[in-house]
Motif scaffolding. Sequence first.
Motif, PDB file in Angstrom:
ATOM      1  N   GLY A  34       0.814  -1.227   0.000  1.00  0.00           N
ATOM      2  CA  GLY A  34       0.000   0.000   0.000  1.00  0.00           C
ATOM      3  C   GLY A  34       0.841   1.268   0.000  1.00  0.00           C
ATOM      4  O   GLY A  34       0.317   2.356  -0.207  1.00  0.00           O
ATOM      5  N   GLY A  35       2.160   1.130   0.246  1.00  0.00           N
ATOM      6  CA  GLY A  35       3.026   2.323   0.239  1.00  0.00           C
ATOM      7  C   GLY A  35       3.359   2.731  -1.194  1.00  0.00           C
ATOM      8  O   GLY A  35       3.141   1.966  -2.136  1.00  0.00           O
ATOM      9  N   GLY A  36       3.890   3.930  -1.341  1.00  0.00           N
ATOM     10  CA  GLY A  36       4.298   4.386  -2.676  1.00  0.00           C
ATOM     11  C   GLY A  36       3.852   5.800  -2.914  1.00  0.00           C
ATOM     12  O   GLY A  36       3.750   6.588  -1.968  1.00  0.00           O
ATOM     13  N   VAL A  37       3.616   6.152  -4.184  1.00  0.00           N
ATOM     14  CA  VAL A  37       3.145   7.502  -4.515  1.00  0.00           C
ATOM     15  C   VAL A  37       1.876   7.383  -5.355  1.00  0.00           C
ATOM     16  O   VAL A  37       1.720   6.449  -6.135  1.00  0.00           O
ATOM     17  CB  VAL A  37       4.217   8.342  -5.263  1.00  0.00           C
TER      18      VAL A  37
ATOM     19  N   ASP B  23      18.784  13.030  -1.190  1.00  0.00           N
ATOM     20  CA  ASP B  23      17.814  12.433  -0.274  1.00  0.00           C
ATOM     21  C   ASP B  23      18.397  12.513   1.134  1.00  0.00           C
ATOM     22  O   ASP B  23      19.361  11.809   1.455  1.00  0.00           O
ATOM     23  CB  ASP B  23      17.574  10.970  -0.697  1.00  0.00           C
ATOM     24  N   GLU B  24      17.869  13.375   1.946  1.00  0.00           N
ATOM     25  CA  GLU B  24      18.340  13.585   3.317  1.00  0.00           C
ATOM     26  C   GLU B  24      19.859  13.767   3.400  1.00  0.00           C
ATOM     27  O   GLU B  24      20.548  12.987   4.053  1.00  0.00           O
ATOM     28  CB  GLU B  24      17.887  12.433   4.203  1.00  0.00           C
ATOM     29  N   PRO B  25      20.383  14.810   2.749  1.00  0.00           N
ATOM     30  CA  PRO B  25      21.843  14.972   2.713  1.00  0.00           C
ATOM     31  C   PRO B  25      22.441  15.362   4.056  1.00  0.00           C
ATOM     32  O   PRO B  25      23.652  15.295   4.224  1.00  0.00           O
ATOM     33  CB  PRO B  25      22.033  16.110   1.699  1.00  0.00           C
TER      34      PRO B  25
ATOM     35  N   PRO C 106       6.169  13.091   6.332  1.00  0.00           N
ATOM     36  CA  PRO C 106       6.493  12.181   7.433  1.00  0.00           C
ATOM     37  C   PRO C 106       7.191  10.912   6.922  1.00  0.00           C
ATOM     38  O   PRO C 106       7.212  10.666   5.708  1.00  0.00           O
ATOM     39  CB  PRO C 106       5.121  11.817   8.010  1.00  0.00           C
ATOM     40  N   ASN C 107       7.704  10.113   7.821  1.00  0.00           N
ATOM     41  CA  ASN C 107       8.316   8.832   7.440  1.00  0.00           C
ATOM     42  C   ASN C 107       7.315   8.029   6.610  1.00  0.00           C
ATOM     43  O   ASN C 107       6.128   7.971   6.944  1.00  0.00           O
ATOM     44  CB  ASN C 107       8.673   8.001   8.684  1.00  0.00           C
ATOM     45  N   GLY C 108       7.819   7.448   5.536  1.00  0.00           N
ATOM     46  CA  GLY C 108       6.959   6.600   4.711  1.00  0.00           C
ATOM     47  C   GLY C 108       6.035   7.373   3.776  1.00  0.00           C
ATOM     48  O   GLY C 108       5.165   6.787   3.124  1.00  0.00           O
ATOM     49  N   ALA C 109       6.218   8.701   3.683  1.00  0.00           N
ATOM     50  CA  ALA C 109       5.318   9.518   2.844  1.00  0.00           C
ATOM     51  C   ALA C 109       5.481   9.216   1.361  1.00  0.00           C
ATOM     52  O   ALA C 109       4.565   9.438   0.571  1.00  0.00           O
ATOM     53  CB  ALA C 109       5.577  10.999   3.093  1.00  0.00           C
ATOM     54  N   GLY C 110       6.660   8.751   0.967  1.00  0.00           N
ATOM     55  CA  GLY C 110       6.878   8.430  -0.442  1.00  0.00           C
ATOM     56  C   GLY C 110       7.978   9.249  -1.103  1.00  0.00           C
ATOM     57  O   GLY C 110       8.130   9.230  -2.330  1.00  0.00           O
ATOM     58  N   LYS C 111       8.786   9.937  -0.307  1.00  0.00           N
ATOM     59  CA  LYS C 111       9.819  10.813  -0.871  1.00  0.00           C
ATOM     60  C   LYS C 111      10.855  10.026  -1.662  1.00  0.00           C
ATOM     61  O   LYS C 111      11.209  10.387  -2.787  1.00  0.00           O
ATOM     62  CB  LYS C 111      10.508  11.606   0.266  1.00  0.00           C
ATOM     63  N   THR C 112      11.337   8.932  -1.057  1.00  0.00           N
ATOM     64  CA  THR C 112      12.387   8.158  -1.733  1.00  0.00           C
ATOM     65  C   THR C 112      11.842   7.463  -2.977  1.00  0.00           C
ATOM     66  O   THR C 112      12.519   7.401  -4.011  1.00  0.00           O
ATOM     67  CB  THR C 112      13.009   7.143  -0.744  1.00  0.00           C
ATOM     68  N   VAL C 113      10.593   6.990  -2.893  1.00  0.00           N
ATOM     69  CA  VAL C 113       9.984   6.363  -4.085  1.00  0.00           C
ATOM     70  C   VAL C 113       9.906   7.405  -5.206  1.00  0.00           C
ATOM     71  O   VAL C 113      10.287   7.151  -6.358  1.00  0.00           O
ATOM     72  CB  VAL C 113       8.571   5.808  -3.744  1.00  0.00           C
ATOM     73  N   LEU C 114       9.449   8.604  -4.851  1.00  0.00           N
ATOM     74  CA  LEU C 114       9.332   9.688  -5.840  1.00  0.00           C
ATOM     75  C   LEU C 114      10.694   9.990  -6.467  1.00  0.00           C
ATOM     76  O   LEU C 114      10.829  10.061  -7.699  1.00  0.00           O
ATOM     77  CB  LEU C 114       8.774  10.935  -5.136  1.00  0.00           C
TER      78      LEU C 114
ATOM     79  N   SER D 270      14.438  16.275   3.510  1.00  0.00           N
ATOM     80  CA  SER D 270      15.083  16.303   4.824  1.00  0.00           C
ATOM     81  C   SER D 270      14.004  16.364   5.888  1.00  0.00           C
ATOM     82  O   SER D 270      12.947  16.955   5.693  1.00  0.00           O
ATOM     83  CB  SER D 270      15.987  17.526   4.931  1.00  0.00           C
ATOM     84  N   HIS D 271      14.309  15.711   7.017  1.00  0.00           N
ATOM     85  CA  HIS D 271      13.410  15.852   8.169  1.00  0.00           C
ATOM     86  C   HIS D 271      13.857  17.034   9.030  1.00  0.00           C
ATOM     87  O   HIS D 271      13.186  17.378   9.990  1.00  0.00           O
ATOM     88  CB  HIS D 271      13.411  14.567   9.007  1.00  0.00           C
ATOM     89  N   MET D 272      15.021  17.612   8.695  1.00  0.00           N
ATOM     90  CA  MET D 272      15.519  18.752   9.475  1.00  0.00           C
ATOM     91  C   MET D 272      14.963  20.026   8.845  1.00  0.00           C
ATOM     92  O   MET D 272      15.560  20.601   7.923  1.00  0.00           O
ATOM     93  CB  MET D 272      17.034  18.783   9.460  1.00  0.00           C
TER      94      MET D 272
HETATM   95  N1  LIG Z   1      10.417  -1.782  -2.833  1.00  0.00           N
HETATM   96  C1  LIG Z   1       9.369  -1.580  -2.048  1.00  0.00           C
HETATM   97  N2  LIG Z   1       8.492  -2.573  -1.791  1.00  0.00           N
HETATM   98  C2  LIG Z   1       7.406  -2.393  -1.009  1.00  0.00           C
HETATM   99  N3  LIG Z   1       7.098  -1.208  -0.425  1.00  0.00           N
HETATM  100  C3  LIG Z   1       7.939  -0.190  -0.653  1.00  0.00           C
HETATM  101  C4  LIG Z   1       9.101  -0.306  -1.471  1.00  0.00           C
HETATM  102  N4  LIG Z   1       9.722   0.898  -1.517  1.00  0.00           N
HETATM  103  C5  LIG Z   1       8.978   1.733  -0.748  1.00  0.00           C
HETATM  104  N5  LIG Z   1       7.918   1.081  -0.238  1.00  0.00           N
HETATM  105  C6  LIG Z   1       6.896   1.657   0.645  1.00  0.00           C
HETATM  106  O1  LIG Z   1       6.508   2.916   0.144  1.00  0.00           O
HETATM  107  C7  LIG Z   1       6.261   3.833   1.211  1.00  0.00           C
HETATM  108  C8  LIG Z   1       7.053   5.088   1.009  1.00  0.00           C
HETATM  109  O2  LIG Z   1       8.429   4.793   1.232  1.00  0.00           O
HETATM  110  P1  LIG Z   1       9.579   5.882   1.066  1.00  0.00           P
HETATM  111  O3  LIG Z   1      10.855   5.205   1.370  1.00  0.00           O
HETATM  112  O4  LIG Z   1       9.436   6.545  -0.245  1.00  0.00           O
HETATM  113  O5  LIG Z   1       9.191   6.897   2.219  1.00  0.00           O
HETATM  114  P2  LIG Z   1       9.989   8.206   2.658  1.00  0.00           P
HETATM  115  O6  LIG Z   1       9.021   9.336   2.549  1.00  0.00           O
HETATM  116  O7  LIG Z   1      11.260   8.331   1.899  1.00  0.00           O
HETATM  117  O8  LIG Z   1      10.228   7.869   4.184  1.00  0.00           O
HETATM  118  P3  LIG Z   1      11.454   8.246   5.173  1.00  0.00           P
HETATM  119  O9  LIG Z   1      11.247   9.673   5.554  1.00  0.00           O
HETATM  120  O10 LIG Z   1      11.210   7.354   6.329  1.00  0.00           O
HETATM  121  O11 LIG Z   1      12.729   7.981   4.459  1.00  0.00           O
HETATM  122  C9  LIG Z   1       6.609   3.091   2.496  1.00  0.00           C
HETATM  123  O12 LIG Z   1       5.412   2.623   3.061  1.00  0.00           O
HETATM  124  C10 LIG Z   1       7.461   1.941   2.033  1.00  0.00           C
HETATM  125  O13 LIG Z   1       7.310   0.831   2.863  1.00  0.00           O
END
Ligand SMILES: Nc1ncnc2c1ncn2[C@@H]1O[C@H](COP(=O)(O)OP(=O)(O)OP(=O)(O)O)[C@@H](O)[C@H]1O
Length: 310
Positions: free
Chosen positions: A17-20, A159-161, A38-46, A190-192
Amino acid sequence: MTTALTVKDLTRVYPGGGGVRGIGFTADEHAVTAVIGPNGAGKTVLFSIIAGLAQAESGTVDFASPKARVAYCPDVPQFESWLTALEVVETSLAVSRESTGRVRIARGTGGDGFARGALEACGLGSVMDRRVADFSRGMLQRLGIAAALVTDPEILILDEPNSALDPIGRADVRDIITEQKRHRCILLSSHMLSEVEQLADHIVVIDQGRVVTRGTTASILTDGLEPVWTIRLGAPAQISAADLAVAVPEARFEFETDTLCTARFRSFEAAGSQLMTALHIFRSPVIEVTLRDRDLDASFARIVQNQEHR
Ligand SMILES: Nc1ncnc2c1ncn2[C@@H]1O[C@H](COP(=O)(O)OP(=O)(O)OP(=O)(O)O)[C@@H](O)[C@H]1O
């Protein structure tokens, strides 16, 4: 400002269910766009999708330049421990040349513009021949930026440098980012938020994979705030609150002490045009002018909470 990057309706949802989900925004050249959430918002996926490291299910990522180069620096860059810093950056350069066939001189890296220049630009010139095995976390983070910079990207994703950096390390990374934004479009997470506030021109707030709000840093900072300023004077004001109100009808003034005054404006627009007038009228040196409750952490919490209560 010229748009360097346009993201439209980007969706990638993972089985958990995570992602963007339908993310859209633009980022300008020569500017820092921060993506916060927040954590898990989807920044790294984006960021991974923009960098071409992950696939979107739908939506588009368009670059102003068709051959735009994108460099992605993860929050915890990892390198082969037996390599020297110079070898790491040279490897990054070689891989980039191999994949694009292009040879370019990186802008804003000083020196010859290649590996040594990128290391110098990131403050690692004096340790470039040391093995990275004994690099501190801060040095590794700067090395990650150097390895990204050497490819002279149009889009630099950080990503969070500054995660886990001490105040000196954060100031170093801040200086690098400020210098590099003169040459490219920078996306940052960044969370800062105090760092974001100092660095970002624009902010995109995301939560649960969606854009909650976006705008200039000033507009995000003032989102939901009252236009109230605290004005600290160097000597008692030469004018009463009542006379101030006559001179600046768009505001109400209240003296907490004879050198500390609160100015409550009808709107931010009114303050924009009349705050300077008010400051002159005190006829006393102004030491400090602060927007009350101005704090990106608080703005962010408010924005995300409002979103959750919808
Ligand atoms: N390869 C993957 N397989 C399954 N779920 C994933 C995968 N990559 C990311 N997710 C899910 O997508 C959501 C967003 O993850 P992401 O890493 O983008 O969050 P984030 O905003 O970068 O969080 P953080 O601030 O904690 O780094 C999370 O719920 C994560 O579990």
